[in-house]
Design a protein around this motif. Structure first.
Motif, PDB file in Angstrom:
ATOM      1  N   GLN A  59       0.863  -1.178   0.000  1.00  9.55           N
ATOM      2  CA  GLN A  59       0.000   0.000   0.000  1.00  9.55           C
ATOM      3  C   GLN A  59       0.897   1.224   0.000  1.00  9.55           C
ATOM      4  O   GLN A  59       2.078   1.149   0.359  1.00  9.55           O
ATOM      5  CB  GLN A  59      -0.900   0.009   1.245  1.00  9.55           C
ATOM      6  N   VAL A  60       0.349   2.361  -0.425  1.00  5.83           N
ATOM      7  CA  VAL A  60       1.061   3.626  -0.276  1.00  5.83           C
ATOM      8  C   VAL A  60       0.849   4.134   1.152  1.00  5.83           C
ATOM      9  O   VAL A  60       0.323   3.421   1.999  1.00  5.83           O
ATOM     10  CB  VAL A  60       0.626   4.649  -1.338  1.00  5.83           C
ATOM     11  N   GLY A  61       1.270   5.375   1.423  1.00  8.88           N
ATOM     12  CA  GLY A  61       1.241   5.815   2.808  1.00  8.88           C
ATOM     13  C   GLY A  61       0.865   7.262   3.008  1.00  8.88           C
ATOM     14  O   GLY A  61      -0.026   7.804   2.341  1.00  8.88           O
ATOM     15  N   ALA A  62       1.575   7.927   3.926  1.00  8.99           N
ATOM     16  CA  ALA A  62       1.203   9.264   4.384  1.00  8.99           C
ATOM     17  C   ALA A  62       1.191  10.291   3.264  1.00  8.99           C
ATOM     18  O   ALA A  62       0.319  11.166   3.218  1.00  8.99           O
ATOM     19  CB  ALA A  62       2.163   9.708   5.493  1.00  8.99           C
ATOM     20  N   CYS A  63       2.168  10.217   2.371  1.00  9.24           N
ATOM     21  CA  CYS A  63       2.239  11.210   1.301  1.00  9.24           C
ATOM     22  C   CYS A  63       0.995  11.164   0.425  1.00  9.24           C
ATOM     23  O   CYS A  63       0.388  12.198   0.141  1.00  9.24           O
ATOM     24  CB  CYS A  63       3.495  10.990   0.465  1.00  9.24           C
ATOM     25  N   HIS A  64       0.621   9.973  -0.016  1.00 14.00           N
ATOM     26  CA  HIS A  64      -0.561   9.866  -0.861  1.00 14.00           C
ATOM     27  C   HIS A  64      -1.829  10.255  -0.110  1.00 14.00           C
ATOM     28  O   HIS A  64      -2.720  10.904  -0.676  1.00 14.00           O
ATOM     29  CB  HIS A  64      -0.684   8.447  -1.413  1.00 14.00           C
ATOM     30  N   ALA A  65      -1.923   9.886   1.156  1.00 12.98           N
ATOM     31  CA  ALA A  65      -3.103  10.247   1.942  1.00 12.98           C
ATOM     32  C   ALA A  65      -3.275  11.763   2.012  1.00 12.98           C
ATOM     33  O   ALA A  65      -4.378  12.287   1.818  1.00 12.98           O
ATOM     34  CB  ALA A  65      -2.993   9.664   3.345  1.00 12.98           C
ATOM     35  N   LEU A  66      -2.187  12.463   2.273  1.00  9.57           N
ATOM     36  CA  LEU A  66      -2.250  13.922   2.363  1.00  9.57           C
ATOM     37  C   LEU A  66      -2.417  14.570   0.990  1.00  9.57           C
ATOM     38  O   LEU A  66      -3.104  15.588   0.851  1.00  9.57           O
ATOM     39  CB  LEU A  66      -0.993  14.459   3.047  1.00  9.57           C
ATOM     40  N   SER A  67      -1.800  13.979  -0.029  1.00  3.39           N
ATOM     41  CA  SER A  67      -1.890  14.584  -1.363  1.00  3.39           C
ATOM     42  C   SER A  67      -3.307  14.503  -1.924  1.00  3.39           C
ATOM     43  O   SER A  67      -3.720  15.367  -2.703  1.00  3.39           O
ATOM     44  CB  SER A  67      -0.899  13.931  -2.320  1.00  3.39           C
ATOM     45  N   TYR A  68      -4.069  13.480  -1.535  1.00  2.00           N
ATOM     46  CA  TYR A  68      -5.454  13.416  -1.979  1.00  2.00           C
ATOM     47  C   TYR A  68      -6.229  14.627  -1.461  1.00  2.00           C
ATOM     48  O   TYR A  68      -7.045  15.217  -2.174  1.00  2.00           O
ATOM     49  CB  TYR A  68      -6.117  12.122  -1.491  1.00  2.00           C
ATOM     50  N   GLY A  69      -6.002  14.998  -0.212  1.00  2.00           N
ATOM     51  CA  GLY A  69      -6.664  16.178   0.336  1.00  2.00           C
ATOM     52  C   GLY A  69      -6.201  17.449  -0.337  1.00  2.00           C
ATOM     53  O   GLY A  69      -7.012  18.318  -0.691  1.00  2.00           O
ATOM     54  N   LEU A  70      -4.881  17.576  -0.524  1.00  2.00           N
ATOM     55  CA  LEU A  70      -4.320  18.777  -1.149  1.00  2.00           C
ATOM     56  C   LEU A  70      -4.848  18.963  -2.566  1.00  2.00           C
ATOM     57  O   LEU A  70      -5.267  20.056  -2.953  1.00  2.00           O
ATOM     58  CB  LEU A  70      -2.791  18.680  -1.152  1.00  2.00           C
ATOM     59  N   SER A  71      -4.827  17.887  -3.354  1.00  2.00           N
ATOM     60  CA  SER A  71      -5.230  18.013  -4.749  1.00  2.00           C
ATOM     61  C   SER A  71      -6.743  18.153  -4.899  1.00  2.00           C
ATOM     62  O   SER A  71      -7.222  18.788  -5.846  1.00  2.00           O
ATOM     63  CB  SER A  71      -4.725  16.816  -5.562  1.00  2.00           C
ATOM     64  N   TYR A  72      -7.506  17.592  -3.937  1.00  2.00           N
ATOM     65  CA  TYR A  72      -8.956  17.754  -4.023  1.00  2.00           C
ATOM     66  C   TYR A  72      -9.341  19.231  -3.910  1.00  2.00           C
ATOM     67  O   TYR A  72     -10.179  19.727  -4.666  1.00  2.00           O
ATOM     68  CB  TYR A  72      -9.654  16.958  -2.918  1.00  2.00           C
ATOM     69  N   VAL A  73      -8.718  19.930  -2.985  1.00  2.00           N
ATOM     70  CA  VAL A  73      -9.065  21.334  -2.755  1.00  2.00           C
ATOM     71  C   VAL A  73      -8.417  22.258  -3.783  1.00  2.00           C
ATOM     72  O   VAL A  73      -9.046  23.192  -4.284  1.00  2.00           O
ATOM     73  CB  VAL A  73      -8.670  21.764  -1.327  1.00  2.00           C
ATOM     74  N   LEU A  74      -7.159  22.004  -4.124  1.00  2.00           N
ATOM     75  CA  LEU A  74      -6.420  22.914  -5.006  1.00  2.00           C
ATOM     76  C   LEU A  74      -6.457  22.517  -6.472  1.00  2.00           C
ATOM     77  O   LEU A  74      -5.995  23.272  -7.330  1.00  2.00           O
ATOM     78  CB  LEU A  74      -4.966  23.022  -4.542  1.00  2.00           C
ATOM     79  N   GLY A  75      -6.969  21.330  -6.778  1.00  2.00           N
ATOM     80  CA  GLY A  75      -7.045  20.899  -8.165  1.00  2.00           C
ATOM     81  C   GLY A  75      -5.699  20.541  -8.775  1.00  2.00           C
ATOM     82  O   GLY A  75      -5.526  20.618  -9.996  1.00  2.00           O
ATOM     83  N   LEU A  76      -4.747  20.142  -7.944  1.00  2.00           N
ATOM     84  CA  LEU A  76      -3.409  19.811  -8.433  1.00  2.00           C
ATOM     85  C   LEU A  76      -3.385  18.416  -9.029  1.00  2.00           C
ATOM     86  O   LEU A  76      -4.090  17.516  -8.564  1.00  2.00           O
ATOM     87  CB  LEU A  76      -2.401  19.885  -7.294  1.00  2.00           C
ATOM     88  N   HIS A  77      -2.529  18.226 -10.018  1.00  2.00           N
ATOM     89  CA  HIS A  77      -2.333  16.892 -10.554  1.00  2.00           C
ATOM     90  C   HIS A  77      -1.591  16.040  -9.537  1.00  2.00           C
ATOM     91  O   HIS A  77      -0.831  16.532  -8.698  1.00  2.00           O
ATOM     92  CB  HIS A  77      -1.565  16.958 -11.879  1.00  2.00           C
ATOM     93  N   HIS A  78      -1.802  14.736  -9.657  1.00  2.00           N
ATOM     94  CA  HIS A  78      -1.367  13.778  -8.654  1.00  2.00           C
ATOM     95  C   HIS A  78       0.142  13.833  -8.391  1.00  2.00           C
ATOM     96  O   HIS A  78       0.583  13.863  -7.237  1.00  2.00           O
ATOM     97  CB  HIS A  78      -1.774  12.380  -9.115  1.00  2.00           C
ATOM     98  N   GLY A  79       0.943  13.842  -9.441  1.00  2.00           N
ATOM     99  CA  GLY A  79       2.392  13.800  -9.272  1.00  2.00           C
ATOM    100  C   GLY A  79       2.945  15.012  -8.561  1.00  2.00           C
ATOM    101  O   GLY A  79       3.773  14.899  -7.649  1.00  2.00           O
ATOM    102  N   ILE A  80       2.503  16.192  -8.951  1.00  2.00           N
ATOM    103  CA  ILE A  80       3.005  17.412  -8.312  1.00  2.00           C
ATOM    104  C   ILE A  80       2.482  17.525  -6.884  1.00  2.00           C
ATOM    105  O   ILE A  80       3.208  17.976  -5.983  1.00  2.00           O
ATOM    106  CB  ILE A  80       2.662  18.674  -9.148  1.00  2.00           C
ATOM    107  N   ALA A  81       1.247  17.095  -6.642  1.00  2.00           N
ATOM    108  CA  ALA A  81       0.713  17.119  -5.275  1.00  2.00           C
ATOM    109  C   ALA A  81       1.536  16.210  -4.369  1.00  2.00           C
ATOM    110  O   ALA A  81       1.876  16.581  -3.234  1.00  2.00           O
ATOM    111  CB  ALA A  81      -0.756  16.698  -5.270  1.00  2.00           C
ATOM    112  N   ASN A  82       1.876  15.021  -4.860  1.00  2.00           N
ATOM    113  CA  ASN A  82       2.712  14.117  -4.077  1.00  2.00           C
ATOM    114  C   ASN A  82       4.067  14.741  -3.764  1.00  2.00           C
ATOM    115  O   ASN A  82       4.583  14.624  -2.652  1.00  2.00           O
ATOM    116  CB  ASN A  82       2.920  12.800  -4.828  1.00  2.00           C
ATOM    117  N   SER A  83       4.654  15.390  -4.751  1.00  2.00           N
ATOM    118  CA  SER A  83       5.977  15.984  -4.566  1.00  2.00           C
ATOM    119  C   SER A  83       5.941  17.109  -3.537  1.00  2.00           C
ATOM    120  O   SER A  83       6.842  17.236  -2.702  1.00  2.00           O
ATOM    121  CB  SER A  83       6.506  16.504  -5.910  1.00  2.00           C
ATOM    122  N   ILE A  84       4.902  17.933  -3.595  1.00  2.00           N
ATOM    123  CA  ILE A  84       4.761  19.027  -2.632  1.00  2.00           C
ATOM    124  C   ILE A  84       4.650  18.470  -1.216  1.00  2.00           C
ATOM    125  O   ILE A  84       5.318  18.939  -0.298  1.00  2.00           O
ATOM    126  CB  ILE A  84       3.534  19.884  -2.984  1.00  2.00           C
TER     127      ILE A  84
END
Length: 359
Positions: free
Chosen positions: A256-281
């Motif tokens: 399974q993936v972990g903390a980064c993906h869990a947080l990036s889903y929230g970040l990208s949902y609100v900000l509309g960021l693409h998955h890869g850049i959201a993960n990197s941030i």
């Protein structure tokens, strides 16, 4: 019990193997005879578009990927396909050609053509009731692992979450490194963000509580390939990144993936960021959870002259911040892999909020 893992049953790899597509599809034309081709509109007017083995009666759809796929968009595509086929018929197959958004769209469409209701009703784990129609994934970017994963990530009315099921997995994948030609040179940031999705997959799988030797074998080899691509700039980077993506997807398939993906889903949902850049941030702020991984990630960014975006959440409202936390909190399997069953004690909502405030 051990998971009875569903993997892609057929894979063809090698330069020029895209030209085998027509022969691969031929035996599948047993019903309506219709194939649906979904192509990233980046290729409009380019040679790849002209190489599609379209036959009379096939449906060709160009897909804009400025935004990541949404459940409403999947529902609309399914309705368009049903109307095109007519008389209650379905296509014999769906072929997605592009990056992760196109591949996830192809997977989602193939599922929703055979399952009742709307796509948002199936956001979650193992909610799909009926097998998908035949579907093929052909990546033109490498890193997301969408070509091998059991999820089609969609943004719905209340959350960003995948259609996670064994039925989601592609029936056929075509891995042609020629399709990556020019990506690193022409769109270097997109190349990097997508590749980092793969690198982060590996870190999260290898550091997780769910890891086992099956997942470890794929994840470790994927990391070797990522280092050769993003630190050494190996002359065969396209081949290596394509296989790193595949191995990375296989690693998380049995972990399974972990903390980064869990947080990036929230970040990208609100900000509309693409998955890869959201993960990197997000990953750049997780050195207390993944210290070695974040250190190497930063070295990769520096080596490739990539600047990680900053100060994206400074102007968010309280409601937006709360939504990010809510979406991220819903990623229970990801948190359990990262922090164990007691993850809520280790990652309370206030800690999530502090992390988001840093971004």
């Amino acid at each position: 019990m051990y998971r009875n893992l569903k993997v892609v049953p057929r894979v063809v790899f090698g330069r020029g193997c895209f030209d085998q597509l027509d022969g691969i599809l031929e035996p599948q034309r047993t019903g309506s005879g219709i194939m649906v081709f979904i192509l990233d509109d980046f290729f409009e007017g380019k040679p790849l578009e002209k190489r599609l083995p379209l036959r009379d009666g096939d449906l060709f759809l160009r897909m804009n990927v400025d935004d990541e796929p949404k459940t409403k968009g999947i529902d609309a595509l399914c309705e368009q396909i049903r109307q095109f086929c007519g008389n209650g018929r379905l296509p014999d197959g769906v072929i997605g050609i592009g990056g992760g958004s196109v591949l996830d769209t192809a997977k989602a469409v193939s599922l929703m053509l055979t399952n009742p209701g709307e796509a948002h009703e199936y956001q979650g784990w193992d909610l799909i009731q009926f097998p998908a129609i035949y579907h093929v994934g052909i990546p033109t970017l490498a890193g997301t692992g969408a070509e091998v994963s059991r999820t089609a990530v969609l943004t719905g009315p209340v959350r960003k979450l995948g259609l996670n099921s064994d039925h989601t997995v592609f029936d056929q994948v075509i891995l042609d490194p020629d399709l990556l030609e020019g990506v690193q040179k022409n769109i270097p940031e997109q190349w990097f963000w997508t590749g980092m999705d793969c690198y982060i997959h590996n870190v999260e799988a290898l550091c997780g509580t769910f890891v086992n030797e099956y997942a470890r074998a794929f994840g470790e080899q994927s990391q070797v390939l990522c280092r050769e691509v993003f630190l050494d700039h190996h002359p065969e980077s396209d081949e290596k990144l394509m296989m790193a993506s595949y191995f990375g997807g296989m690693s998380i398939a049995y972990s399974q993936v972990g903390a980064c993906h869990a947080l990036s889903y929230g970040l990208s949902y609100v900000l509309g960021l693409h998955h890869g850049i959201a993960n990197s941030i997000v990953f750049d702020y997780l050195e207390d959870i993944y210290p070695e991984g974040v250190k190497e990630f930063r070295a990769m960014a520096e080596r490739n002259n990539i600047t990680i975006p900053r100060n994206l959440t400074s102007g968010l409202s309280e409601a937006q911040m709360e939504k990010m936390v809510e979406v991220s909190t819903g990623m229970v399997p990801l948190w359990e892999n990262c922090l164990g069953k007691e993850w809520q004690e280790k990652m309370p909502k206030e800690r999530m909020r502090k992390l988001f405030n840093k971004m």
